[in-house]
Design a protein around this motif. Structure first.
Motif, short mmCIF file in Angstrom:
data_model
loop_
_atom_site.label_atom_id
_atom_site.label_comp_id
_atom_site.label_asym_id
_atom_site.label_seq_id
_atom_site.Cartn_x
_atom_site.Cartn_y
_atom_site.Cartn_z
N SER A 57 -21.95 -21.45 -29.38
CA SER A 57 -21.17 -21.29 -28.16
C SER A 57 -20.22 -20.10 -28.33
O SER A 57 -19.79 -19.81 -29.45
CB SER A 57 -20.34 -22.54 -27.85
N PRO A 58 -19.87 -19.43 -27.24
CA PRO A 58 -18.89 -18.34 -27.34
C PRO A 58 -17.52 -18.89 -27.78
O PRO A 58 -17.21 -20.06 -27.55
CB PRO A 58 -18.82 -17.79 -25.91
N THR A 91 -14.35 -19.24 -26.80
CA THR A 91 -13.52 -19.16 -25.60
C THR A 91 -12.05 -19.46 -25.94
O THR A 91 -11.75 -20.03 -27.00
CB THR A 91 -14.00 -20.17 -24.56
N PRO A 92 -11.12 -19.12 -25.04
CA PRO A 92 -9.71 -19.46 -25.28
C PRO A 92 -9.50 -20.95 -25.50
O PRO A 92 -8.66 -21.35 -26.31
CB PRO A 92 -9.01 -18.98 -23.99
N GLU A 93 -10.27 -21.77 -24.76
CA GLU A 93 -10.13 -23.22 -24.92
C GLU A 93 -10.54 -23.64 -26.34
O GLU A 93 -9.87 -24.46 -26.98
CB GLU A 93 -10.99 -23.95 -23.89
N ARG A 135 -10.57 -21.72 -29.00
CA ARG A 135 -9.59 -21.17 -29.92
C ARG A 135 -8.43 -22.14 -30.10
O ARG A 135 -7.99 -22.43 -31.22
CB ARG A 135 -9.05 -19.83 -29.42
N ASP A 187 -5.88 -15.37 -32.19
CA ASP A 187 -6.52 -14.44 -31.25
C ASP A 187 -7.19 -13.26 -31.95
O ASP A 187 -8.07 -12.61 -31.37
CB ASP A 187 -5.47 -13.90 -30.25
N ASN A 190 -20.80 -12.62 -29.86
CA ASN A 190 -21.32 -13.59 -28.91
C ASN A 190 -22.61 -14.18 -29.46
O ASN A 190 -23.19 -13.65 -30.42
CB ASN A 190 -21.56 -12.94 -27.54
N ASP A 220 -24.12 -21.09 -23.14
CA ASP A 220 -23.17 -20.25 -22.43
C ASP A 220 -21.89 -21.00 -22.07
O ASP A 220 -20.89 -20.39 -21.75
CB ASP A 220 -23.79 -19.66 -21.17
N ASP A 221 -21.96 -22.36 -22.09
CA ASP A 221 -20.74 -23.08 -21.79
C ASP A 221 -19.96 -23.33 -23.07
O ASP A 221 -20.46 -23.22 -24.16
CB ASP A 221 -21.06 -24.42 -21.10
N SER A 222 -18.71 -23.66 -22.90
CA SER A 222 -17.87 -23.85 -24.09
C SER A 222 -18.24 -25.11 -24.83
O SER A 222 -18.15 -25.16 -26.05
CB SER A 222 -16.40 -23.92 -23.68
#
Length: 565
Positions: A433-434, A436-438, A440, A447, A484, A536-538
């Protein structure tokens, strides 16, 4: 008292025992000879006793340490430390709580001998006495011992070989090597002993240990050097001399002496399930002692060099994945850089993750432990030349070593796992999965970190075998940074064509390289041919605290951590 267990059985396969007639004759001759009659009969001919057997060749003489002991004993002392008993069971008491420490019942460091001498009950402040050993290194009264012998002591006294008791001052202590330096004020010059060269010590060499085992001051034991460079997991600078001379509680801080009367080690730890000697003892090499004591004597503390890398050993699978020179079994020589700390000497010198450090100032580096020790010995602000492998090419870089005490926050690198499967086409069994900020925030990743999150790991897959867990972050495939899931897929696919895949991952806050061998069977459970599936989803991800952590894999790697500084 006779011990029947020491009775030597008759040798099996003896021709006399297979022939009853000859056996009886042999016993008869032996019996009559013991009675003073030296005549028997063998096949009708008289047998006359011969003169005593004279073995040919040089007689082997057992080492005699009498003269050596007489010379060195006056320089060995017993040390008594007085400590406050607060009722807790911490390491300052050095009591039996240390007995089970380490792997295999390893005693690190020695507990002190016999029960502590307690003050009468009811006192507001009780004290205990703990005893160890030490040795004099100068005529004016400097004494070397272990840090754990005097740690937490409110007062320290030294008993000389002639029974004289002197108050001692702790000049300095170094927890990293478990060494301490004391000073007494004698009324006359003291006998002292010199430090030898531990690098010259060879396995099989005779040594003696002198000390205060179980409070029996002035005790001497002898044995041989069993091995050098032992890492017993006690600290980042472990490189002990292993000996089989009996060493027990209270020997801590005492000298290990060669036949030429030089100290080549300080007895520090034992491996013992029972708490007593089983013939496996460990001594701090004199070369380390010399460096540490010189600093303690000058400043009262020790400064160490700092390079700023997290390193790990190179398993055969990792060597294959990184296309390193082949070795004939065992780990490849060098220290694999898993991460480089920001603004560190290593970063400024251009060292990058994936580099393999092979030399420091022309001295070969066999593993991360050697790198840690050699860097620590460098005087801060000194320049060093680093030789390293990058993409199979030897390169060099100059770095200015910093002071370990001034370093920023650091992380300990964890060893990566490996798979023993042969290389082939197939999957490694991860879903991605990418970052994402969530995710992280959920995983506690800052960051500045770039990479791809492992969403799940297929049960029984090469990735699981290698120790990869859900929540790990793949930062790079080999030396290719990834941002990614699609970049991971492409990079893994390219790596699989050559064999094993080297992944640089962030695992529980630690950077490490992991070698993954592809499975030979076809991909399953939806994994694509590259061995990495992307989402593609978190998704939902945990922090990777599952039971399949890296330490449970047959990686052969060691924790490099921030050992080099």
């Amino acid at each position: 008292m006779f011990d029947p267990s020491l009775k030597t059985p008759a040798p099996r396969g003896n021709s006399l025992l297979r022939n009853p007639r000859r056996s009886a004759l042999a016993l008869l001759v032996a019996g009559t000879a013991l009675g003073g009659i030296a005549v028997g009969t063998i096949e009708g001919r008289p047998a006359v006793a011969q003169t005593a057997i004279q073995p040919s060749g040089m007689a082997q003489k057992i080492p005699d340490f009498v003269g050596l002991v007489k010379q060195v004993k006056p320089a060995v002392v017993s040390i008594t430390s007085t400590l406050k008993d607060d009722g807790s069971d911490d390491d300052s008491s050095q009591g039996g709580s240390q007995g089970g420490g380490g792997q295999g019942g390893q005693q690190m460091p020695f507990p002190f001998p016999f029960p502590f001498q307690m003050a009468p009950q009811g006192h507001a402040s009780r004290t205990v006495e703990a005893r160890g050993s030490g040795f004099i290194i100068s005529a004016d009264g400097f004494i070397v011992t272990n840090n754990h012998v005097v740690k937490g002591a409110t007062s320290v006294s030294v008993t000389l070989d002639d029974g004289t008791v002197l108050k001692a001052k702790v000049v300095g202590r170094d927890a990293g090597t478990d060494l301490a330096l004391l000073k007494v004020k004698p009324s006359a010059k003291l006998s002292f002993i010199a430090l030898g060269e531990s690098n010259d010590v060879e396995p099989g060499q005779w040594v003696i240990a002198v000390g205060n085992p179980f409070g029996l001051g002035g005790s001497v034991t002898a044995g041989i050097v069993s091995a050098r460079g032992r890492d017993i997991g006690d600290g980042p600078y472990d490189s002990f001399i292993q000996v089989d001379a009996p060493i027990n509680r209270g020997n801590s801080g005492g000298p290990l002496i060669t036949q030429d009367g030089k100290v080549v080690g300080v007895n520090t730890a034992i491996l013992s399930p029972s708490g007593g000697s089983i013939g496996i003892g460990f001594a701090i090499p004199s070369d380390v002692v010399r460096t540490v004591v010189a600093q303690l004597q000058k400043t009262g503390h020790v400064t160490r060099g700092y390079l700023g890398v997290t390193a790990q050993e190179i398993s055969p699978g990792m060597a294959k994945a990184l296309s390193l020179p082949a070795t004939s079994g065992g780990p490849a020589a060098g220290a694999l850089v898993a991460s480089v700390q920001d603004n560190s000497p290593a970063e400024k010198a251009g060292i990058k993750p994936g580099d393999v450090i092979t030399q420091l100032n022309g001295q070969k580096i066999a593993n991360p432990k050697e790198l840690a020790i050699k860097v620590a010995d460098v005087v801060p602000n000194s320049k060093v030349t680093i030789s390293y492998l990058r993409n199979g090419t030897t390169q060099t870089a100059d770095a200015t070593v910093a002071n370990l005490a001034n370093r920023g926050s650091s992380s300990n690198g964890q060893s990566g796992g490996q798979s023993g499967n042969p290389a082939g086409n197939g999957s490694i069994g991860v879903s991605l999965s990418p970052l994402t900020p969530e995710l992280r925030q959920q995983l506690g990743i800052n960051d500045g970190t770039r990479g791809v999150v492992v969403r799940s790991v297929r049960s029984g897959s090469p990735a699981e075998t290698a120790g990869i867990q859900a929540g790990d972050v793949i930062v790079a495939v080999g030396n290719t940074m990834v941002n990614n899931p699609h970049e991971v897929v492409d990079a893994v696919h390219a790596a699989l064509k050559k064999g094993d895949v080297a992944l640089r991952i962030l695992h529980n806050g630690q950077m490490a390289f992991v070698a993954v061998s592809p499975e030979t069977s076809s991909a399953s459970n939806g994994a694509n041919s590259s061995g990495a599936g992307s989402d593609d989803d978190s998704g939902n991800s945990n922090n990777g605290d599952g039971s399949s952590d890296q330490d449970n894999n047959d990686s052969g790697n060691s924790n490099g951590g921030d050992q080099p500084g």
